[in-house]
Design a protein around this motif. Sequence first.
Motif, short mmCIF file in Angstrom:
data_model
loop_
_atom_site.label_atom_id
_atom_site.label_comp_id
_atom_site.label_asym_id
_atom_site.label_seq_id
_atom_site.Cartn_x
_atom_site.Cartn_y
_atom_site.Cartn_z
N ASP A 164 91.72 63.91 37.62
CA ASP A 164 92.55 63.97 38.74
C ASP A 164 93.41 63.42 39.56
O ASP A 164 94.76 63.44 39.28
CB ASP A 164 91.73 63.09 38.59
N GLN A 203 88.77 59.50 43.67
CA GLN A 203 90.07 59.33 43.43
C GLN A 203 90.24 57.74 42.90
O GLN A 203 90.68 56.76 42.76
CB GLN A 203 90.36 58.20 44.91
N MET A 238 97.85 61.39 46.37
CA MET A 238 96.70 60.46 46.53
C MET A 238 96.02 61.43 47.87
O MET A 238 95.43 61.80 48.53
CB MET A 238 96.97 58.89 47.62
N ASN A 258 85.14 63.37 44.91
CA ASN A 258 86.20 62.08 45.99
C ASN A 258 85.88 61.06 45.10
O ASN A 258 86.01 59.97 45.97
CB ASN A 258 85.76 62.70 47.27
N THR A 304 90.02 65.16 43.79
CA THR A 304 89.30 64.65 42.66
C THR A 304 88.20 64.81 42.53
O THR A 304 87.06 65.88 43.17
CB THR A 304 89.59 63.82 43.16
#
Length: 232
Positions: free
Chosen positions: A136, A82, A73, A80, A77
Amino acid sequence: MNLQNKSIVLNVVLAIVVVVLGVRLVSGVEDSVESQTQEQVVLNNIATRTSIRDYEARPVEKEKVEKMLRAAMAAPTAMNKQPWHFVVVDQRSVLDSLAGANPYAKMLLKAPLAIVVCGDMDKTIEGGGRDFWIQDASAATENLLLAAHAMGLGAVWTGAYPSEDRCKAIGATLSLPDNLIPLNMVVIGYPAEHPQPKDKFKEENITFKSKRVKSRRYGHLAHTTHSQKHIF
């Protein structure tokens, strides 16, 4: 102050200066060595990681599982968002069922752990950027693999998406909601094999765009000057 006292004071001052300079020099060398060591450790971890498909019969500690997830994590990405979700599986019956969901994941039958990396469609970029979730989740997977290797674990990436059959089978086994699409299953355990990593660097796969070298491939630089070769 007589000449003898002046000489003593001067010697003391010079001694202090020498000590201070020595400390700074040693500190600078230590910082340099530490920096080089960190660089070497990181690059070596990347270069020596390889797929492991055979595992010892012992579980992976929860602390290491959390570290792998934290590393995953930490990946970048798009915007962002995620858009990921991780399903951690260490239940024997479920691992065995997942082995049947992918014909290339039979190593699950011996593995103590799998982490299924999914894309969460409820967290993706709207419109044309939706499929960035694949990049991602892939970046997260690579981080996970490197973290596993750094902690002495072995792991292998087994693909799911875009195979509809695999995605459906994995989704059914894990009872995934419709918004979660499995990108892959990372199979993990303590390695019972130690294959040599492959050197995948190929000069022909590189093209430079440089002020000194006009759009030519790396492999063709043999005919350029010495200074032109070293353009990194």
